[in-house]
Structures are given as structure tokens and as C-alpha cells.
Write a protein that holds these residues in place. Structure first.
Motif, PDB file in Angstrom:
ATOM      1  N   HIS A 164      -2.107  18.080 -20.925  1.00 59.18           N
ATOM      2  CA  HIS A 164      -1.484  19.550 -20.658  1.00 59.18           C
ATOM      3  C   HIS A 164      -1.389  19.645 -19.165  1.00 59.18           C
ATOM      4  CE1 HIS A 164      -1.108  20.681 -24.737  1.00 59.18           C
ATOM      5  NE2 HIS A 164      -1.498  21.537 -24.987  1.00 59.18           N
ATOM      6  N   LEU A 165      -1.555  18.520 -18.440  1.00 61.06           N
ATOM      7  CA  LEU A 165      -1.583  17.769 -17.170  1.00 61.06           C
ATOM      8  C   LEU A 165      -0.793  17.733 -16.025  1.00 61.06           C
ATOM      9  CD1 LEU A 165      -5.170  16.185 -17.162  1.00 61.06           C
ATOM     10  CD2 LEU A 165      -4.140  18.769 -16.524  1.00 61.06           C
ATOM     11  N   GLY A 166      -0.131  17.893 -14.849  1.00 63.22           N
ATOM     12  CA  GLY A 166       0.988  17.692 -14.471  1.00 63.22           C
ATOM     13  C   GLY A 166       1.548  16.233 -13.595  1.00 63.22           C
ATOM     14  N   GLY A 167      -0.158  15.874 -13.323  1.00 60.52           N
ATOM     15  CA  GLY A 167      -0.818  14.912 -12.540  1.00 60.52           C
ATOM     16  C   GLY A 167      -1.023  13.425 -13.360  1.00 60.52           C
ATOM     17  N   ALA A 168      -1.715  12.706 -12.786  1.00 62.56           N
ATOM     18  CA  ALA A 168      -1.967  11.303 -14.095  1.00 62.56           C
ATOM     19  C   ALA A 168      -3.339  12.141 -14.859  1.00 62.56           C
ATOM     20  CB  ALA A 168      -2.845  10.535 -13.028  1.00 62.56           C
ATOM     21  N   GLY A 169      -3.463  11.745 -15.648  1.00 64.58           N
ATOM     22  CA  GLY A 169      -4.762  12.843 -16.002  1.00 64.58           C
ATOM     23  C   GLY A 169      -6.047  12.656 -15.680  1.00 64.58           C
ATOM     24  N   LEU A 170      -6.454  11.064 -15.583  1.00 63.44           N
ATOM     25  CA  LEU A 170      -7.870  10.926 -14.695  1.00 63.44           C
ATOM     26  C   LEU A 170      -7.822   9.880 -13.863  1.00 63.44           C
ATOM     27  CD1 LEU A 170     -11.225  11.342 -13.773  1.00 63.44           C
ATOM     28  CD2 LEU A 170     -11.386   9.267 -16.675  1.00 63.44           C
ATOM     29  N   ALA A 187       1.013  -1.129   0.055  1.00 68.71           N
ATOM     30  CA  ALA A 187       0.176  -0.253   0.477  1.00 68.71           C
ATOM     31  C   ALA A 187       0.895   1.485   0.373  1.00 68.71           C
ATOM     32  CB  ALA A 187      -1.180  -0.259   1.174  1.00 68.71           C
ATOM     33  N   TRP A 188       1.470   1.637  -1.076  1.00 68.23           N
ATOM     34  CA  TRP A 188       1.937   3.340  -1.622  1.00 68.23           C
ATOM     35  C   TRP A 188       1.727   3.879  -1.726  1.00 68.23           C
ATOM     36  CZ3 TRP A 188       5.101  -1.916  -2.515  1.00 68.23           C
ATOM     37  CH2 TRP A 188       5.680  -2.263  -1.780  1.00 68.23           C
ATOM     38  N   THR A 189       1.813   4.820  -2.099  1.00 70.67           N
ATOM     39  CA  THR A 189       1.149   6.484  -2.488  1.00 70.67           C
ATOM     40  C   THR A 189       1.539   6.272  -3.622  1.00 70.67           C
ATOM     41  OG1 THR A 189       1.756   7.538  -0.294  1.00 70.67           O
ATOM     42  CG2 THR A 189       1.379   9.119  -2.106  1.00 70.67           C
ATOM     43  N   LYS A 190       0.120   6.507  -4.295  1.00 75.74           N
ATOM     44  CA  LYS A 190      -0.417   7.236  -6.049  1.00 75.74           C
ATOM     45  C   LYS A 190      -0.224   8.102  -6.205  1.00 75.74           C
ATOM     46  CE  LYS A 190      -5.121   6.096  -6.669  1.00 75.74           C
ATOM     47  NZ  LYS A 190      -6.085   5.306  -7.026  1.00 75.74           N
ATOM     48  N   THR A 191       0.060   8.434  -6.904  1.00 76.05           N
ATOM     49  CA  THR A 191      -0.156  10.372  -7.598  1.00 76.05           C
ATOM     50  C   THR A 191      -1.517   9.962  -8.462  1.00 76.05           C
ATOM     51  OG1 THR A 191       2.529   9.638  -8.539  1.00 76.05           O
ATOM     52  CG2 THR A 191       0.489  11.401  -9.594  1.00 76.05           C
ATOM     53  N   PRO A 192      -1.674  11.639  -7.562  1.00 75.91           N
ATOM     54  CA  PRO A 192      -2.998  11.565  -7.824  1.00 75.91           C
ATOM     55  C   PRO A 192      -2.915  12.389  -9.279  1.00 75.91           C
ATOM     56  CG  PRO A 192      -2.365  13.720  -7.118  1.00 75.91           C
ATOM     57  CD  PRO A 192      -0.830  12.249  -6.908  1.00 75.91           C
ATOM     58  N   GLY A 193      -4.259  11.691  -9.702  1.00 75.90           N
ATOM     59  CA  GLY A 193      -4.740  12.560 -10.769  1.00 75.90           C
ATOM     60  C   GLY A 193      -5.701  13.888 -10.979  1.00 75.90           C
ATOM     61  N   ASN A 194      -5.356  14.501 -11.902  1.00 75.79           N
ATOM     62  CA  ASN A 194      -6.054  16.261 -12.089  1.00 75.79           C
ATOM     63  C   ASN A 194      -7.056  16.532 -11.909  1.00 75.79           C
ATOM     64  OD1 ASN A 194      -2.995  16.952 -13.854  1.00 75.79           O
ATOM     65  ND2 ASN A 194      -3.190  17.995 -11.391  1.00 75.79           N
TER      66      ASN A 194
END
Length: 870
Positions: free
Chosen positions: A397-403, A372-379
Motif C-alpha cells: 500500500h505504498l505510492g512510490g517505490a517500496g524500498l 542521470a535522470w530523476t529516480k522515483t523515490p522509495g517510501n
């Protein structure tokens, strides 16, 4: 979207009391040029999404129809995220719909424009502008819709690792400004020639900020540094010399691949820097860019839209259609947490995370569940939700995950969408922290269908197109995924404990379907992934497990597997897939079964039938693995037309391939330039550009620090994997850069290769390849081999000579260059006569010529009993 559509009108009383009245009519209308005091009619639209949301909340939804918000074209600049909860849901089976006015293009933006540019250094063509009000930090910068890079360069000093960072060979960097904004990047991928693999495994690219530089001492930021260099090991009593996370090594490489976000590195066109201390943005424009007229955007918000349901009160029945989500950032990597990646843009975070996070019973005070590690969040994100639909939208043009459709996402649909120019994963479904979730906690019955996902993971190169954690009855069908730095589709989690003869994490995943997807030109930067990667238990039985049906996967750049069944991956069926030109394997691999009290005497159950491939394993059925009725091919056209035509976007969605979201621009620079100097020539290779600039790369130009220059067509580079530059001078030092060219122009130059000095030395022809073998098919043979055990010079090609007859075939390409150690690769020779016995001479080729021969076993091609039906 038909039904009784409602309007909201608004009036202000003398006491400034607002009231919303539900009206029948064509819909509630918004426009970036509207006014929130307007009633929301087509002639008098409101302005903001927040006001539209608030009005919809007040509408009486018991009237029996959808509630529709029509968005006129233009940019809706959010000053804060649009937060939705259960009260924003549709009712009585009807939807709340946010959609574009027909023929118009609304953009939901978290960015601000940067204006007031002035040239401040003519020699470097360096320009500066005041940072917009409210911009404290950002990681992305766009000029006319084209992403620019933060400043980057090779480390200008030699370094030695210490427990807290590095000591340097000189105090050069101690005078660099804003030291805590400097970032060290540790790129994995294949180690090759002058270019190492520096990540926490070839599949990762961690990043850690600097804390300070004093004299020759670099202190790295905590907890990123410890989380990236001290990942706790299993106790000696376990008998295993592995990290307790079981995924990868304990530490990043001894030096970064490059340094990013330093003012002192400014000078390369297309690179920028935000000086937070002076609130100034610096940029060196690319050829043809006029900053006085350009649209320059920087993202401020980290979230555009967040839908937050809860267990028992999910958010539901929302539709977002024909919208564009753009210009959001993600700032956690710019904090002391950095980006301590473990896999697929999941990270180790928190103080002491290296010793506890996700380690459960494998370390003292380990946190459960395992993995259970930390997920990159979606914008754009939703959780604990159902019947959320994203239709014909664009995420760019998004800096995290898209969705991100997170835990508890149920019966959602993502269809007809484009994901491109996302820094991290394209689309995330579920998570890895609720493996046994039931009821509202389960992620189930979601459909990801007919989406075009390309050029994502452009900043965090471990990003994948579609990343699924623990899920049930997911349908991932008819998507096209291409031009990816890493894996196309990643499914499942938690199977790594089989490395220490234990069962993988128990979970409720089951009946997930991955079918008729088209995946190609992937693994362009990192390694040890695949077109479709699966990890952990996929279902309670083989029939209830994951189904991989009718997918077409080809042209995999870095090493891995086309279909990758990794640790603990049990109960997978792969049928009617096409696997072509992968690096190294089409499918891999078997793993011993420790589930349900098993002791590893058998393998995790896997069924591989009726596929079209080049690997050529013989039919067998033993120890729970069935290989049956698979056909060799030596060209995509040799696979059934029905499978090829059915893979990827269905006819009604093929227009997505031609959507021009932005005007064509030059591509980004190539990456990971690697060089070998041998016998008076340079061998140069690189990773292709990820962002192609909305136009395919046509060619590359390789330039040396001594003035040499060579061009190569992109198709030739894909075939050969390298460029040869002859007639170099002994005793001179060389470094090489590479630019990419498309119809819009040339990219900036890549980072230079690490400098090498050409030395006069004798090169011997290579020894014979190791462990050669041949596997027969219908009119063709798959030839397998390993690299020679000892080589004095890089192998550039392998030759296969057909006996009898003497026909010679030459194999080149990236998989030849990166083949080493115990890894095997293969290729197919066709045009053979069924019923006739053959052997094959296999030889390696280096700068000195073709080496010694190894001879395969004799094989006899035979017609398949169930012939290929075109």
C-alpha cells in the motif's frame, strides 16, 4: 538479535529536563496505545517511533550488545517521517534493532483514516466524506486494505495536438472542475487493433497534468508537457535521426490513453476523487462495501523512514525486522512536473529538462553524466549507509517505490520480505548519477535474497520488481517475482550511445550476480522489457561482468525478451537458465562494441551456455558472442528438476507465498481492452489485472455495448490470448468492457474499448508467413517465422504441419496477436525422431480460415551430447 539489550527510562524534573538512563533488561518497548512519558518497559511502553529513536540515541552503546526496540502490534501513525542519521547507528559492531514483539504485527503508517461518510447521490451510489485535517493532496485511497482507483475514463472529445497542449472538438471539458488536478495518461505497451501505444516508447507510461481548459483549448502543465513532447534531437550533423537521450521518441502519442482524476468521471464502482477545493473525498463503493463500517485509509506522508548518511559518515548497523510499512504517497506527479518517464520509473524533470538533463556531450549545455535522470523515490529509503538489514518485512500500500537503498549503500541485506501493491518499483538499489563512484559513494556488496515481489508498479506501470543502477558485487538470489506490469529485474544503465556508434557511459559496475530467481507472468501491460533486463557495461571483463545463473523465466505476456541484453550491455554470462513461453525472444540481443576504442567490428561480449529454452540458436562462437550447449524444451518439466526446484524462494521462505497480508478482495479491472471487428465477429483482448486481490483471477467476462456477453477462464485466456464474440450485426457500433473474477468476487469493469462500427467486407485468408525456418534439437525442433507481409484481417493463430506424418500443431496466445513487421517469434514441436529429416508447413489463421503455407528448411533432430539430467 541476541546480546546485552538495553532499556531507556525517562523522568521529568521540575525544570522539565529529560534524561535517559541505559538499563539492562529485555528491551525498549513501544505500543500505539503507549505513552511517551512511560519508561518503555513491557508493562509501560512508550508510544512513538520518534521517541524510541531519541531514547536510543541517549543510550550508552559501549556496553557491548545490540540495542533493541520491540514494537507491539497495531498501527503507528506517523505525523512526520522518521529521519535517521549516523547518530542513530549501532556501534562496536552491534546493531540497533527495530522489531516486532513475537506474534504481533506492527504497521508503520503514513496514512489517516477517513470517516463521516454519507451518500450524496443515490442514483450513482456516490458517497462523500470530509477530507481529514492535514490532507492537502494524495494519490491513493484504500478500503479495507484494497486499493481503489482515482476516477478515470476515455477522453470524451477528439483532440488535435498543439505546441502547448490540445484543441478539442467541443468545449465539453471546459466546465470540468479543478482542471489543474486532471491528468492525462499515455500508456505504452503493444499497439494492437483498436488500442494504440501512446507512451514515450512501449516501455513507458508518462503522465502530464492539465494546466487549464478554456473553450476548446487545453493547455498542459509545464514543464511536464515540454519534457514529454519536445525531447531534443541530435543535430543533423551527427548523421543520426534520434533523440539526444537515445532512449525513445521525442514525444508522447497524439492523444492520451485515458484521463484520470476528474470529478465528472465519477460513477464507476471502486473509483474515488479528492475535491481539494471543497476538502471533500468522493467514492463509489464496490459491491459489499459499507463505508460506515469500513476501514478507509488515505496516505498523507511521502516518506515513512529515511536513513541519511553522508560520505565519510555513513549510517550503519540498523535492523528492521517483522515490520509492515504501509500507506505512503508520492506527490511529484501531481505537480507541474508530472511523470515524464524515460525508463523503469526514471523521469525527465525540471524546466528545460528535455534539452539538457542527462544529455552530457550529446546536446548543448547537456548535464553530465549521461543518463542521470530523476529516480522515483522509495517510501522507505537509505543512502550512504552500510550493514542495514530489512528482514521479514512487508512493503505494501505504498505510492512510490517500496524500498530505496540509494547511492553509497554497502553490505545491506534485504531478506524474507514481501513487496506488493507498490505504485512504482518494488526495490531500488543504487542510482544512475554516480557511475564512477568509489569509496563511500559506491553501491556494493548488497544482498537481495529470498524475497517475494509481486503486483508492484500498479500505478506507474513502467515499474520493475528489483531496479539496480550502477552497483558492484550485488547478489540477487532466490527471489520470486510475478504478476508484474513490466520487467522483473532491471540491472545497469547508460549503454544507449552504441546507437550512435559511441561507447556507453563508463562505470564501475562489476561482479553482480542474479541467480536462482523465479520470474513469471510479467510484462502484463508494457512492452520491450524482459524477465531480466540489463543495460550498459557490467564489468571490465567477461569474468568480472554480470552473471545470470539458474533463473527460471516463463509466461511473458507482452513482447520483449526473456533475458534482455540491451544497448551497450557488455560482459554478461547466462548459464543454466530456463526460458519458456516468452514473447518474442528467449534472449536478445547482440549489440556492437564501441568500448575502449572499438569500432563496432565485434559485438559486446556475451556468453550463453547450458540454458534450456525454445529459441534454439545453433552453437557458435564468433565476434565475442558464445552460444553453446543449450537445450530445446517444449514444457517446463523438460528442464532439469534441480534448476526448477532451486529457483525462487528457498524452503525456509516458501511460507511467504501463503502470507495473507490482507483479506481476499475482488481484483482490479483489466487494462488496455483492444478490439477488431471482422466478418460478423468481434475479437477482444486485454491486459490482465495487476492487483489480483490476494486471490488468483479465475475468469473474465467480456460485455458489449449491445448486450453481448462471453465468459472465459483465465487459463483459456492465457492460452488463446483473445475472446471471440460471434453473430454481431453490421452497421452497429460496439464497445467492449472486461471484468475479472476471483474467489472474492468481480472487479469493476475495465475502461471501454474505443468504439467501432461493424462493416460488411470480404475477408481473405492470410498470405504465407515470412522468413520461416527450423532449428533442430533433441527429439524436437524450434520453428521461427514472421507475420505475413500483408493481411486483411488479424491473425489469431499459426499452424505447424509436420512432414512426414501430417501431424498439425496450432499456436495461439498473445505473442501471435502482437507479432508484426520484422519481429520474429517461434515455438517448439516435440515428439520427433532423432536422425530423421523433417520439414514443416507454417500457415497463419484469421477469421476466414487457414492461409497459404510456407515451408521450412529440412532439419534432423539429434540427441544432445550432454543430455538433460533430471
Amino acid at each position: 538479535m541476541a546480546g546485552c539489550v538495553l532499556l531507556a527510562s525517562l523522568f521529568a524534573s521540575s525544570q522539565s529536563i529529560l534524561a535517559a538512563t541505559a538499563l539492562r533488561g529485555p528491551g525498549l518497548y513501544a505500543s500505539p496505545t503507549g505513552n511517551d512519558r512511560n519508561p518503555g518497559t513491557p508493562q509501560r511502553p512508550i508510544r512513538t517511533l520518534e521517541h524510541a529513536r531519541d531514547l536510543v540515541r541517549r543510550i550508552n552503546r559501549n556496553m557491548g550488545g545490540d540495542v533493541t526496540v520491540y514494537l507491539h502490534g497495531g498501527t503507528y501513525r506517523l505525523t512526520q517521517p522518521l529521519i535517521l542519521d549516523a547518530s542513530d547507528s549501532g556501534s562496536n559492531g552491534y546493531n540497533v534493532i527495530y522489531t516486532a514483539v513475537a506474534g504481533e504485527q506492527p504497521v508503520i503508517s503514513g496514512g489517516v483514516a477517513v470517516t463521516g461518510w454519507k451518500q450524496v447521490d443515490a442514483r450513482r451510489n456516490l458517497w462523500a466524506a470530509p477530507a481529514p485535517a492535514g490532507l492537502n493532496n494524495t494519490r491513493q485511497f484504500y478500503v479495507n486494505g484494497m486499493r481503489a482507483l482515482r476516477t478515470r475514463g476515455r477522453l470524451p472529445v477528439d483532440v488535435t495536438t498543439t505546441p502547448t497542449g490540445y484543441t478539442t472538438s467541443s468545449p465539453l471539458m471546459s466546465n470540468w472542475r479543478n482542471q489543474s488536478d486532471i491528468e492525462f495518461v499515455y500508456t505504452g505497451g503493444n499497439a494492437l487493433w483498436s488500442e494504440g501505444s501512446f507512451g514515450l516508447g512501449g516501455w513507458t507510461e508518462p503522465r502530464c497534468p492539465v494546466a487549464s481548459i478554456q473553450g476548446t483549448t487545453i493547455t498542459m502543465a509545464q514543464p511536464c508537457w515540454d519534457n514529454s513532447t519536445k525531447r531534443v534531437m541530435l543535430p543533423e550533423s551527427s548523421g543520426f535521426k534520434r533523440t539526444a537521450n537515445l532512449v525513445g521518441p521525442a514525444s508522447v502519442g497524439k492523444q492520451p490513453a485515458y484521463v484520470e482524476n476528474a470529478f465528472e468521471l465519477l460513477g464507476t464502482p471502486g473509483q474515488w476523487y479528492l475535491d481539494r477545493s471543497t476538502h471533500t473525498i468522493y467514492y463509489v463503493p464496490r459491491a459489499g462495501e459499507d463505508l460506515r463500517r469500513a476501514d478507509v485509509e488515505v496516505p498523507v506522508l511521502e516518506t515513512l523512514i529515511a536513513g541519511r548518511g553522508t560520505v565519510g559518515h555513513p549510517i550503519h548497523n540498523l535492523v528492521f525486522s517483522d515490520l509492515r510499512f504501509s500507506y505512503a504517497t508520492w506527490l511529484l506527479p501531481s505537480t507541474n512536473e508530472g511523470f515524464s518517464e524515460i525508463q523503469a520509473n526514471y523521469m525527465v524533470t525540471g524546466e528545460g529538462g528535455y534539452a539538457t538533463q542527462g544529455l552530457c556531450s550529446l546536446a548543448p549545455n547537456g548535464q553530465c553524466p549521461f543518463g542521470a535522470w530523476t529516480k522515483t523515490p522509495g517510501n522507505v529509503s537509505f543512502s550512504f549507509d552500510n550493514q542495514i538489514q530489512f528482514l521479514n518485512d512487508a512493503f505494501l500500500h505504498l505510492g512510490g517505490a517500496g524500498l530505496e537503498l540509494g547511492n553509497g549503500s554497502q553490505a545491506d541485506t534485504v531478506e524474507g520480505c514481501i513487496f506488493t501493491d507498490n505504485s512504482a518499483n518494488g526495490l531500488e538499489l543504487g542510482g544512475v548519477d554516480l557511475p564512477l563512484g568509489t569509496g563511500d559513494e559506491a553501491t556494493r556488496d548488497n544482498v537481495i535474497h529470498n524475497n517475494y515481489i509481486h503486483e508492484v508498479g500498479v500505478e506507474y506501470h513502467g515499474g520493475v520488481g528489483i531496479c539496480v543502477g550502477y552497483a558492484q558485487r550485488t547478489k540477487i538470489e532466490h527471489n520470486q517475482i510475478n504478476h508484474m506490469p513490466y520487467t522483473g529485474i532491471s540491472m545497469g544503465w547508460g549503454g544507449w550511445p552504441d546507437k550512435i556508434q559511441q561507447a556507453g557511459q563508463a562505470n564501475n559496475s562489476q561482479r553482480n550476480l542474479v541467480a536462482h530467481n523465479l520470474i513469471f507472468d510479467h510484462m502484463l501491460v508494457l512492452a520491450d522489457g524482459g524477465g531480466i533486463y540489463t543495460q550498459g557495461l557490467t564489468g571490465p571483463t567477461l569474468d568480472e561482468g554480470e552473471q545470470l545463473i539458474g533463473n527460471v523465466i516463463y509466461n511473458q505476456f507482452s513482447s520483449g525478451h526473456g533475458i534482455y541484453t540491451d544497448n551497450g550491455c557488455k560482459n554478461v554470462t547466462a548459464m543454466n537458465n530456463v526460458l519458456f513461453h516468452t514473447n518474442h525472444d528467449n534472449w536478445g540481443s547482440r549489440h556492437k562494441d564501441y568500448y575502449n576504442g572499438q569500432a563496432g567490428q565485434d559485438y559486446d561480449a556475451f556468453r550463453f551456455e547450458h540454458n534450456y529454452w525454445q529459441q534454439g540458436d545453433a552453437d557458435s562462437s564468433k565476434q565475442n558472442v558464445t552460444i553453446k550447449d543449450n537445450h530445446l524444451i517444449n514444457a517446463l518439466s523438460q528442464a532439469p528438476v534441480t534448476i526448477l526446484q532451486d529457483a525462487g524462494l528457498e524452503p525456509a521462505y516458501k511460507h511467504l507465498l501463503n502470507e495473507q497480508l490482507e483479506k481476499p478482495t475482488p481484483p482490479e479491472a483489466p487494462l488496455k481492452v483492444a478490439v477488431s471487428l471482422e466478418g460478423g465477429i468481434a475479437l477482444v483482448t486485454w491486459s490482465p489485472s495487476i492487483l489480483q486481490g490476494n486471490s488468483p483471477v479465475q475468469s473474465y467476462t467480456v460485455s458489449s455495448s449491445q448486450g453481448d456477453k462471453v465468459n472465459i477462464a483465465a487459463a483459456d485466456f492465457q492460452r488463446d490470448g483473445l475472446v471471440k464474440i460471434p453473430r454481431l450485426a453490421n452497421g452497429k457500433q460496439y464497445a467492449f468492457t472486461v471484468t475479472a473474477t476471483n474467489a472474492a468476487g468481480n472487479s469493476p469493469p475495465s475502461l471501454p474499448s474505443r468504439p467501432l462500427t461493424l462493416e460488411a467486407k470480404t475477408i481473405s485468408k492470410p498470405e504465407a508467413p515470412a522468413n520461416v525456418s527450423a532449428r533442430a534439437g533433441d527429439g524436437m525442433v524450434s520453428i521461427h517465422f514472421q507475420a505475413p507481409e500483408n493481411t486483411s484481417s488479424p491473425i489469431m493463430a499459426y499452424t505447424f504441419t509436420v512432414n512426414p506424418g501430417g501431424r498439425k500443431i496450432t499456436l495461439t496466445g498473445r505473442k501471435v496477436l502482437v507479432l508484426s513487421g520484422k519481429h520474429s517469434t517461434f515455438d517448439v514441436v516435440d515428439g520427433l525422431e532423432n536422425g530423421k529429416s523433417y520439414t514443416f508447413d507454417v500457415a497463419a489463421v484469421n477469421a476466414a480460415g487457414e492461409g497459404a503455407v510456407a515451408i521450412t528448411n529440412a532439419v534432423t533432430p539429434t540427441a544432445y551430447s550432454s543430455p538433460n539430467q533430471n
